[in-house]
Design an enzyme around this catalytic site. Structure first.
Site, mmCIF file in Angstrom:
data_model
loop_
_atom_site.group_PDB
_atom_site.id
_atom_site.type_symbol
_atom_site.label_atom_id
_atom_site.label_comp_id
_atom_site.label_asym_id
_atom_site.label_seq_id
_atom_site.Cartn_x
_atom_site.Cartn_y
_atom_site.Cartn_z
ATOM 1 N N ARG A 74 41.946 43.572 39.862
ATOM 2 C CA ARG A 74 42.534 44.249 41.066
ATOM 3 C C ARG A 74 42.401 43.685 42.668
ATOM 4 O O ARG A 74 43.250 43.448 43.235
ATOM 5 C CB ARG A 74 42.810 45.899 40.882
ATOM 6 N N THR A 75 41.106 43.930 42.881
ATOM 7 C CA THR A 75 40.818 43.311 44.256
ATOM 8 C C THR A 75 41.557 42.019 45.124
ATOM 9 O O THR A 75 42.278 42.311 45.926
ATOM 10 C CB THR A 75 39.365 43.878 44.336
ATOM 11 N N LYS A 103 26.007 25.059 45.749
ATOM 12 C CA LYS A 103 24.767 24.011 46.647
ATOM 13 C C LYS A 103 23.974 24.708 47.634
ATOM 14 O O LYS A 103 23.128 24.079 47.740
ATOM 15 C CB LYS A 103 25.388 23.000 47.391
ATOM 16 N N ARG A 124 33.812 40.146 48.964
ATOM 17 C CA ARG A 124 32.834 40.381 47.457
ATOM 18 C C ARG A 124 31.486 39.965 47.546
ATOM 19 O O ARG A 124 32.121 38.942 47.028
ATOM 20 C CB ARG A 124 34.030 40.865 46.240
ATOM 21 N N HIS A 152 32.942 50.411 48.878
ATOM 22 C CA HIS A 152 34.320 50.073 48.749
ATOM 23 C C HIS A 152 35.678 50.603 49.233
ATOM 24 O O HIS A 152 36.314 51.154 48.717
ATOM 25 C CB HIS A 152 34.697 49.754 46.722
HETATM 26 C C1 NCD Z 1 35.556 48.322 40.736
HETATM 27 C C2 NCD Z 1 34.918 47.879 41.528
HETATM 28 O O1 NCD Z 1 34.757 46.419 41.628
HETATM 29 O O2 NCD Z 1 33.678 48.307 42.363
HETATM 30 N N1 NCD Z 1 36.637 47.936 40.766
HETATM 31 C C3 NCD Z 1 37.396 48.212 41.432
HETATM 32 O O3 NCD Z 1 37.616 47.647 42.475
HETATM 33 N N2 NCD Z 1 39.364 48.607 40.660
HETATM 34 C C4 NCD Z 1 35.104 49.759 39.956
HETATM 35 C C5 NCD Z 1 34.167 48.844 38.425
HETATM 36 O O4 NCD Z 1 34.200 46.886 38.713
HETATM 37 O O5 NCD Z 1 34.444 49.653 37.142
#
Ligand code: NCD
Length: 325
Positions: A74-75, A103, A124, A152
């Site tokens: 999703r993100t 590397k 991320r 997040h």
């Molecule tokens: C979450 C995350 O990556 O922290 N997912 C997201 O970004 N929608 C929650 C999760 O992974 O459980």
């Protein structure tokens, strides 16, 4: 924190982006109530834009690097869709194992490379503080898309936006967070974002997965109240929001421990019979069994709408950070 420079393009007046132009987005602590209102307003406009036209050329000529050291559906894809629906382009590095990271390249060097080609970097990473570390080196804005068990912030934005849209307000609600409150970064960010709004927090988890001390102290320090529970039945009847999370298997060092707690809660239609008629069930997703599929039919199940809202929020944020909102 402001990125040292963005580009040679003319800078927009700061009042058009509420000070977000050229900013790193690292923590929800940055979002004042005014900034929140501003982003929600632009997100509403982005929704209309997508529904009417599908796309626009607001960010034409701009490039976003999507740098993901951890899995994401999703993100990652909503950031890419957000950029592309606004006419921008994307450098997707969704599997760092095919980049020079494998590397042995450092985060600092990877970020300094990508900013030569892109105007904004979405990151991320599995380490707490990685986005802040990247921001130390970057001249272009870094957007934290999850730093380990830390924060997040863009998820918290879309979560708060969802609550507002679904329930009409963000204040004086009873919000239960349930599941893995220890390792779940989404609940860390959302709790912080909801402070000082008269929210009553109910933290529901097995003992092992309690909300970290630091965040419990922030709640009390802000003058807000929380209670902790192991049994969801104690709170289900009073909550306006039930925010369910996945037990974060990847954060456990002892898998036997994970096995012991992984099925602590399963939200079913039977459980929701005890809940108010006017409430919502949220989940950042992915789910791995903690909400049954039958719950999806319940109008109170807001998690798919929540996920959709992520697109509009990320469009709004990119436009603001790149100075085009
Ligand atoms: C979450 C995350 O990556 O922290 N997912 C997201 O970004 N929608 C929650 C999760 O992974 O459980």
């Amino acid at each position: 924190m402001k990125a040292r420079s963005t580009s040679d393009r003319p800078r927009p007046a700061d009042n058009t982006t509420n000070g977000l132009y050229g900013q790193h987005i690292l923590s929800v602590r940055q979002f004042t109530p005014e900034v929140l209102e501003y982003i929600f307003g632009v997100a509403d406009e982005m929704r209309t834009l997508v529904e009417r036209f599908g796309s626009a050329d607001l960010l034409q000529g701009q490039i976003m690097a999507n740098l993901f050291y951890e899995p994401s559906t999703r993100t990652s894809s909503s950031f890419m869709a957000a950029m592309q629906r606004l006419g921008g382009q994307v450098i997707p590095i969704n599997s760092v194992k095919f980049s020079s990271v494998s590397k042995g390249e450092s985060l600092a060097d990877t970020v300094r490379t990508l900013e030569c080609y892109a105007d904004v970097i979405v990151l991320r990473h599995y380490e707490v503080g990685a986005a802040a570390e990247a921001a130390r080196w970057a001249h272009k804005p870094i957007i934290n898309a999850g730093d380990g068990v830390g924060e997040h912030p863009t998820q918290a934005l879309l979560d708060a936006y969802t609550i507002r849209r679904e329930l009409g307000r963000l204040d004086n609600l009873t919000v239960a967070m349930l599941g893995d409150l220890r390792f779940g970064r989404t609940v860390h960010s959302l709790t912080r974002l909801l402070l000082r709004r008269g929210i009553t927090f109910r933290f529901v988890s097995p003992r092992l997965l309690r909300m970290p001390d630091e965040i419990r102290q922030e709640v009390t320090g802000a003058g807000d109240t929380f209670t902790e529970h192991e049994d969801v039945h104690e709170i289900i009847g009073e909550v306006d929001v039930l925010y369910v999370t996945r037990v974060q298997k990847e954060r456990f060092t002892d898998l036997a421990e994970y096995e012991r707690v992984k099925d602590s809660y399963i939200i079913t239609p039977e459980l929701l019979r005890e809940a108010k008629e006017q409430m919502i069930v949220m989940h950042p997703l992915p789910r791995v069994g903690e909400i049954t599929y039958e719950v999806d039919e319940d109008p109170r199940a807001a998690y798919f709408r929540q996920m959709q809202n992520g697109l509009y929020i990320r469009m709004a944020l990119l436009a603001a950070v790149l100075g085009r909102a």
